[in-house]
Scaffold this active site. Sequence first.
Site, PDB file in Angstrom:
ATOM      1  CE1 TYR A  57      -3.107  -2.953   0.319  1.00 58.96           C
ATOM      2  CE2 TYR A  57      -3.420  -2.458   2.632  1.00 58.96           C
ATOM      3  CZ  TYR A  57      -3.713  -3.231   1.533  1.00 58.96           C
ATOM      4  OH  TYR A  57      -4.605  -4.274   1.640  1.00 58.96           O
ATOM      5  CD  GLN A 190      -7.521  -8.314   5.011  1.00 57.70           C
ATOM      6  OE1 GLN A 190      -7.448  -7.348   4.228  1.00 57.70           O
ATOM      7  NE2 GLN A 190      -6.716  -8.446   6.054  1.00 57.70           N
ATOM      8  CE1 TYR A 218     -10.331  -7.093  -0.905  1.00 55.11           C
ATOM      9  CE2 TYR A 218      -9.578  -8.930   0.431  1.00 55.11           C
ATOM     10  CZ  TYR A 218      -9.758  -8.347  -0.806  1.00 55.11           C
ATOM     11  OH  TYR A 218      -9.373  -9.022  -1.946  1.00 55.11           O
ATOM     12  CG  LEU A 221     -18.432   1.159   2.961  1.00 57.47           C
ATOM     13  CD1 LEU A 221     -17.817   2.466   3.430  1.00 57.47           C
ATOM     14  CD2 LEU A 221     -19.948   1.209   3.069  1.00 57.47           C
ATOM     15  N   GLY A 294     -11.990   1.798   5.501  1.00 53.61           N
ATOM     16  CA  GLY A 294     -10.959   2.792   5.265  1.00 53.61           C
ATOM     17  C   GLY A 294     -11.511   4.201   5.389  1.00 53.61           C
ATOM     18  CB  ALA A 295     -11.449   6.904   7.129  1.00 56.97           C
TER      19      ALA A 295
END
Length: 330
Positions: A57, A190, A218, A221, A294-295
């Site tokens: 990431y 995951q 994961y 959304l 996440g954000a």
Amino acid sequence: MKYRELGESALQVSALTFGAWAIGGWMWGGADRKEAVEAIKASLDEGVTSIDTAPVYGMGVSEEIVAEALQGVARDKVQILTKFGMRWDVKQGDFAFHTQNNDGQEIDVYKYAGKDSVIQECENSLRRLKTDYIDLYQIHWPDSTTPISETMEALDILQKQGKIRAAGVCNYSTAQFMEAEETLSLASNQVPYSMVERSIEKELVPYAMARQKAIIAYSPLQRGILTGKIKPGHQFGEGDTRSGSRFYQPENLTKINAFLDEIRPMAQEKGATLSQLVIRWTIEQPGITVALVGARNAEQAIQNAQSIHISLSPEEIGVINKHLSNLSLI
């Protein structure tokens, strides 16, 4: 916040765990480091104790941001989940894809999980994360060039050395999960799971529930589509790969937005956003232990964490599921 045990590992994590993919910037069109740090801190203030990241990431950036955000936080009050097996610095294993790093440099990424590589990656992550141990260490994607037993042996070594508390996998099929457990008892798998991506319910979820293994979901959304904020014709920024996803194709985007309009009144009745309703639904599903959310900034992080306060009755979940059963994507 609710806290749940990952399988039989004795590792307690927050049911809503901060997903640190987007803050790494890579594949999300960049990210603001200061806002990312503030997002993690805001999550901690709301009772989120667990953070899931990975070296790939941002090619180390996400792990470094996590370390920065956790400065001054007692190590035993948080759980760090990270991964291995996606190498951009070696040309070995399964070629995964060609991409650009955050600096715009062309790179190739490989799926590789040989024993020596796993141990080296762990040391690299410990350094970036500025910690002595990792709570959950997970292979990011299966590597067909390395026997699963070899990868699990590396995890066993790291666990015995105290460098990881528990071992897990990501994106493993049920068969791969079973094979891995012939060498090492795993805490979790995951995998992608959302209202519009429920393929794991057929085989993997029943297997995990029967053997007391955790499922970490994961993209609950679906990379933002289930927020209701992305409409047909949405223009994505440079470097944002979501435009290539089948869920974002015009016909599917239209259908998903129509479904969201059907459940929007329920969210409004509860004084909640669509995102909060979707997140809460996710962690109420059988076999789902954790949802990664996440954000990019503190406001998003707070809204995500407050999903835990929404109450959903079995009847209301049934209503949502009825609407979902009528959703047919191409």
